[in-house]
Design a protein around this motif. Structure first.
Motif, PDB file in Angstrom:
ATOM      1  N   LEU A  11      -9.414   2.217  -5.773  1.00 46.98           N
ATOM      2  CA  LEU A  11      -8.540   1.996  -6.917  1.00 46.98           C
ATOM      3  C   LEU A  11      -7.217   2.726  -6.747  1.00 46.98           C
ATOM      4  N   HIS A  12      -6.184   2.174  -7.420  1.00 42.70           N
ATOM      5  CA  HIS A  12      -4.857   2.801  -7.488  1.00 42.70           C
ATOM      6  C   HIS A  12      -4.325   3.075  -6.084  1.00 42.70           C
ATOM      7  N   THR A  13      -4.220   2.015  -5.298  1.00 41.89           N
ATOM      8  CA  THR A  13      -3.840   2.160  -3.885  1.00 41.89           C
ATOM      9  C   THR A  13      -2.520   1.507  -3.543  1.00 41.89           C
TER      10      THR A  13
ATOM     11  N   PRO B 100       0.838  -1.218   0.000  1.00 41.26           N
ATOM     12  CA  PRO B 100       0.000   0.000   0.000  1.00 41.26           C
ATOM     13  C   PRO B 100       0.861   1.251   0.000  1.00 41.26           C
ATOM     14  N   VAL B 101       0.516   2.213  -0.837  1.00 41.26           N
ATOM     15  CA  VAL B 101       1.320   3.434  -0.928  1.00 41.26           C
ATOM     16  C   VAL B 101       1.180   4.300   0.307  1.00 41.26           C
ATOM     17  N   VAL B 102       0.151   4.020   1.127  1.00 39.73           N
ATOM     18  CA  VAL B 102      -0.040   4.837   2.325  1.00 39.73           C
ATOM     19  C   VAL B 102       0.664   4.246   3.525  1.00 39.73           C
ATOM     20  N   THR B 103       1.292   3.057   3.362  1.00 40.78           N
ATOM     21  CA  THR B 103       1.930   2.438   4.512  1.00 40.78           C
ATOM     22  C   THR B 103       3.156   3.220   4.923  1.00 40.78           C
ATOM     23  N   ALA B 104       3.464   3.143   6.188  1.00 41.84           N
ATOM     24  CA  ALA B 104       4.590   3.915   6.705  1.00 41.84           C
ATOM     25  C   ALA B 104       5.908   3.160   6.549  1.00 41.84           C
ATOM     26  N   GLN B 105       5.837   1.798   6.591  1.00 41.24           N
ATOM     27  CA  GLN B 105       7.084   1.048   6.632  1.00 41.24           C
ATOM     28  C   GLN B 105       7.485   0.477   5.281  1.00 41.24           C
ATOM     29  N   LYS B 106       6.639   0.537   4.303  1.00 44.64           N
ATOM     30  CA  LYS B 106       6.969   0.067   2.950  1.00 44.64           C
ATOM     31  C   LYS B 106       7.533  -1.349   2.963  1.00 44.64           C
ATOM     32  N   GLU B 107       6.960  -2.245   3.759  1.00 44.00           N
ATOM     33  CA  GLU B 107       7.415  -3.628   3.801  1.00 44.00           C
ATOM     34  C   GLU B 107       6.805  -4.415   2.641  1.00 44.00           C
ATOM     35  N   ARG B 108       7.636  -5.149   1.949  1.00 43.43           N
ATOM     36  CA  ARG B 108       7.130  -5.973   0.859  1.00 43.43           C
ATOM     37  C   ARG B 108       6.529  -7.256   1.434  1.00 43.43           C
TER      38      ARG B 108
ATOM     39  N   GLY C 226      10.010   7.117  -2.332  1.00 40.36           N
ATOM     40  CA  GLY C 226       8.616   6.821  -2.028  1.00 40.36           C
ATOM     41  C   GLY C 226       8.051   5.833  -3.029  1.00 40.36           C
ATOM     42  N   MET C 227       6.736   5.731  -3.102  1.00 38.50           N
ATOM     43  CA  MET C 227       6.089   4.769  -3.988  1.00 38.50           C
ATOM     44  C   MET C 227       4.994   5.458  -4.786  1.00 38.50           C
ATOM     45  N   SER C 228       4.790   4.949  -5.998  1.00 42.34           N
ATOM     46  CA  SER C 228       3.676   5.412  -6.821  1.00 42.34           C
ATOM     47  C   SER C 228       2.747   4.242  -7.068  1.00 42.34           C
ATOM     48  N   ALA C 229       1.470   4.529  -7.135  1.00 44.18           N
ATOM     49  CA  ALA C 229       0.481   3.467  -7.272  1.00 44.18           C
ATOM     50  C   ALA C 229       0.501   2.867  -8.665  1.00 44.18           C
ATOM     51  N   HIS C 230       0.353   1.551  -8.729  1.00 38.85           N
ATOM     52  CA  HIS C 230       0.253   0.856 -10.007  1.00 38.85           C
ATOM     53  C   HIS C 230      -1.139   1.105 -10.595  1.00 38.85           C
ATOM     54  N   PRO C 231      -1.258   1.315 -11.907  1.00 38.49           N
ATOM     55  CA  PRO C 231      -2.583   1.614 -12.492  1.00 38.49           C
ATOM     56  C   PRO C 231      -3.580   0.467 -12.363  1.00 38.49           C
ATOM     57  N   HIS C 232      -3.104  -0.756 -12.127  1.00 36.37           N
ATOM     58  CA  HIS C 232      -4.011  -1.899 -11.997  1.00 36.37           C
ATOM     59  C   HIS C 232      -4.130  -2.372 -10.551  1.00 36.37           C
ATOM     60  N   SER C 233      -3.871  -1.490  -9.612  1.00 34.29           N
ATOM     61  CA  SER C 233      -3.946  -1.870  -8.197  1.00 34.29           C
ATOM     62  C   SER C 233      -5.292  -1.473  -7.598  1.00 34.29           C
ATOM     63  N   PHE C 234      -5.692  -2.214  -6.580  1.00 35.21           N
ATOM     64  CA  PHE C 234      -6.932  -1.899  -5.861  1.00 35.21           C
ATOM     65  C   PHE C 234      -6.856  -2.492  -4.466  1.00 35.21           C
ATOM     66  N   SER C 235      -7.722  -1.979  -3.590  1.00 34.30           N
ATOM     67  CA  SER C 235      -7.793  -2.459  -2.213  1.00 34.30           C
ATOM     68  C   SER C 235      -9.240  -2.707  -1.832  1.00 34.30           C
ATOM     69  N   LEU C 236      -9.446  -3.730  -1.016  1.00 39.10           N
ATOM     70  CA  LEU C 236     -10.762  -4.027  -0.462  1.00 39.10           C
ATOM     71  C   LEU C 236     -10.810  -3.437   0.940  1.00 39.10           C
TER      72      LEU C 236
END
Length: 756
Positions: free
Chosen positions: A640-642, A583-591, A661-671
């Motif tokens: 969308l785009h999250t 998620p682009v809003v995460t603070a720790q950017k853990e994969r 930082g991170m940019s959202a992928h155009p085919h990303s989404f979150s529930l």
């Protein structure tokens, strides 16, 4: 690194004082309690970025153990083996740990104990085997020490609880998709025998699961080699997944011939008062139907029909046994659609002995008076020619079977029905054969047999009783023909009337009794049926009631929307792979530790089932390969785009994760849940998958909204095509379309407004 406090020596009551833990400079450490084999306890700060083997090595050093650390492993207090994949979660949750034997050591001990005939040694070892066999390291050592041969010998020679435990262990082994590539045919025979003779649910349940796996291990489905197309689990770090495709329907079906009562026993258990027994049997039947080969199709399906499997499943529909059984019933319903579609598209062949015998029995039951020959007999039955392949071209073998069932169910009544038409004036005779085939066609249309699969989420018991419904509807057709004094040119009009009646009678079949269907078909008067048909036409047909064309467009839009929605739902039920997003809003950017996730919607549309994996692999049909799930009712929003995908996972993808930082992928989404937290963060592999799933998941919500432009465009195109077809289809009612429009005179003043 991992830093540990000093050991705690247990007191008499098993408790000790916790030492002060030293500080850790790297990251934010978590503290876990670790217990050694001799009862020592330490509070350990573990760096989750370390390899598990390094954590075990440092623990052994701190506990001053003299043996090599390779002899040890870490397990949770619930006996879950700690691996590189779950270490981070276990450390985060501060789960209590214990230092135990390495899986290879446990495997060696268990194989040795399985050779003992002392129950106090043998039975506990079998229980441990059930528990550990799904661990990759344990399985490797178990197979290396010839443990599989020991397990097969136990299955062959024991009964009762021992057999139950051994079968469960074997089922767990087969879940790993390796190690069982060369099972002897005697093992398959033994499993078939156990299912046929053992009534205990603890024995039959794992046996049925094993046989189901053997059926689904079909070499016809063997994918091309490679990590992206293989099914299974890792045989070790860095190794390719192992896959088993050595058996299939033909192998299993050959062994069932050894036990002729096998299939009868499985079908009979659908009537068991134990819901679990019925569920297991239905799952096996579904697997057999889904995997049956062309060589055995006719024989196997005929056996199932003779055992009245449909009636037993209809009885299951009357009881609520939970979501698992409901999903299996819907799977069976879908299989019936496939069977019906195949029969409908299989031509009638008079050189086929079975087809020829059915046609002869229809003739005998009709008791047609002798005329000028065979052509005259076929004509008296309502056929236009004596070419049966051409006569049944629209409905295939399904039409022949339905006609045969109607004829032989009550031969005397059938003969009277044919004779009554033969005694009428030729122009007023109802062509029975054409009417029968027309009913098959409209019933197939009603249940959408033409698609070859079912997306219905409600029970359709009358679909499973297709022949009986055909029988009633054909008799209704003949009665409407007689009561309306129809002639041959009126055939389309009577067919339309019957179609209208079918829609009304079968509209809510999941809550309609068979008695109500019979009453509507056998007792409804022509006048009332016709009035109801005309009222419906006036409400739906804009040309008849002169309503604006946009009303028709609205109706067609709803139909198109429902069609596209069903297609999207089918995509969700088929399942697809996604990248686990950051998620682009995460603070720790853990994969995510496992890069891929496979999602599939169940037949009840209540749960999204999924499995996480380090690579893409083949997922079998059903839900058994998908251990985790998300409740659909918890999804409040699809954002969308999250999220971003790790570099290199998707072709032609932007560099999502950067140093700044991170940019959202155009085919990303979150529930997103109602509480605002994310239930899942995914990236689709393609724009098509993204559109199908985002729109399908959105449609699952109560508002049923459409998110994507692609879906909206598709609905609009289908609506416009349908509108043009409707406006062109006017010849049936001989409606005159005016060539010019008469305009009212203009108003005298400006004191007016335009009505909607």
């Amino acid at each position: 690194m991992a830093t540990y406090g000093s050991p705690v020596t247990p007191t008499a009551n098993g408790k000790g004082k916790t030492p002060v833990m030293p500080k850790v400079k790297t990251g934010i450490p978590h503290t876990n309690t670790v217990e050694s084999k001799d009862g020592q306890k330490v509070r350990a700060r573990i760096d989750p970025s370390l390899a598990t083997s390094e954590v075990v090595r440092q623990l052994c050093l701190n506990l001053k153990l003299t043996e090599t650390s390779k002899l040890y492993a870490l397990r949770t207090d619930t006996d879950e083996l700690v691996t590189d994949d779950n270490l981070s979660r276990i450390v985060r949750d501060k789960t209590p740990l214990k230092l135990t034997n390495a899986p290879a050591i446990d495997a060696a001990e268990i194989v040795s104990k399985l050779q003992s005939r002392d129950d106090f040694i043998f039975r506990p070892a079998l229980r441990e085997l059930k528990k550990y066999i799904k661990e990759d390291e344990f399985l490797t050592a178990f197979l290396h020490r010839d443990g599989l041969r020991q397990l097969l010998a136990i299955i062959e020679g024991y009964h009762g609880n021992v057999l139950s435990a051994a079968l469960t262990a074997m089922d767990n082994l087969m879940e790993m998709d390796r190690g069982w590539e060369n099972l002897p045919s005697s093992f398959v025979t033994r499993i078939v025998t156990v299912i046929t003779t053992e009534s205990s649910i603890n024995v039959s349940r794992p046996a049925i699961s094993i046989l189901k796996r053997l059926v689904e291990a079909d070499p016809r489905h063997n994918p091309a080699p490679g990590p992206s197309s293989s099914r299974g689990t890792f045989s070790g770090k860095g190794k390719a997944p192992m896959t088993v495709y050595n058996y299939g329907f033909d192998v299993v079906y050959a062994q069932t011939r050894v036990r002729p009562a096998f299939l009868e026993t499985v079908v009979d258990r659908l009537s068991s008062p134990e819901a679990t027994t019925a569920l297991n049997s239905l799952r096996l039947i579904n697997a057999l139907i889904a995997s049956v080969t062309d060589e055995h199709w006719d024989d196997f399906i005929r056996q199932l029909e003779q055992l009245n499997v449909r009636k037993k499943v209809i009885r299951l529909m009357d009881n609520n046994h939970g979501d698992d059984l409901a999903s299996s019933i819907l799977d069976f319903q879908s299989n019936i659609v496939r069977i019906t579609y195949r029969r409908k598209t299989t031509p009638v062949d008079t050189n086929n002995e079975v087809h020829r015998e059915m046609l002869n029995r229809v003739l005998l039951a009709a008791d047609v008076p002798a005329g000028d020959g065979d052509e005259d007999k076929w004509a008296r039955l309502g056929f236009e020619t004596d070419d049966m392949r051409a006569e049944f071209s629209r409905v295939g073998v399904l039409g022949l079977e339905c006609m045969h069932d109607l004829a032989v169910r009550d031969r005397e009544d059938f003969s009277k029905m044919i004779l009554a038409q033969a005694n009428r004036d030729p122009q007023r005779r109802c062509p029975f054969a054409q009417a029968s085939n027309e009913v098959v066609e409209l019933l197939a249309e009603h249940w959408n047999i033409f698609s070859g699969y079912s997306t219905s989420t409600s029970y359709q018991p009358f679909l499973l009783a297709f022949h009986r419904v055909h029988n009633l509807t054909t008799r209704f057709f003949l009665r409407m023909w007689n009561e309306s004094s129809a002639t041959l040119p009126d055939f389309p009009r009577v067919a339309a009337l019957v179609r209208s009646q079918v829609k009304v009678v079968l509209k809510s079949e999941s809550t309609t009794s068979w008695f109500e269907v019979e009453r509507e078909m056998l007792e409804s008067e022509y006048r009332k049926v016709r009035e109801r048909q005309m009222e419906k036409l006036e409400l739906e047909d804009d040309l008849l009631n002169k309503a604006p064309v946009r009303r028709l467009r609205e109706d067609l839009y709803n139909e198109s929307f429902n069609f596209v929605r069903d297609q999207r739902f089918q995509c969700l039920m088929d399942g697809a792979w996604f990248v686990n997003a950051v998620p682009v809003v995460t603070a720790q950017k853990e994969r995510p530790q496992r890069a891929w996730r496979f999602f599939r919607l169940d037949k009840t549309k209540k749960y999204l089932h999924y499995v996480d994996s380090t690579v893409k692999m083949v997922i079998r049909g059903g839900l058994e390969d998908l251990p985790d799930r998300i409740e659909v009712s918890q999804i409040a929003e699809v954002q969308l785009h999250t999220g971003a995908a790790a570099p290199g996972l998707l072709p032609n993808a932007p560099s999502d994760i950067t140093a700044n930082g991170m940019s959202a992928h155009p085919h990303s989404f979150s529930l997103i849940s109602a509480q605002g937290y994310s239930l899942a963060d995914q990236v689709a592999e393609s724009a098509a998958t993204f559109s199908d799933w985002v729109d399908g998941l959105s449609m699952l919500r109560r508002d049923g909204s459409v998110v994507g432009k692609e879906t909206q465009d598709m609905v609009n195109v289908l609506t416009e095509i349908g509108l043009k077809i409707k406006l062109l289809d006017l010849t049936g009612e001989k409606i005159d379309i005016p060539t010019a429009i008469a305009y009212e005179p203009p108003p005298d003043n400006l004191d007016f407004f335009f009505a909607d």
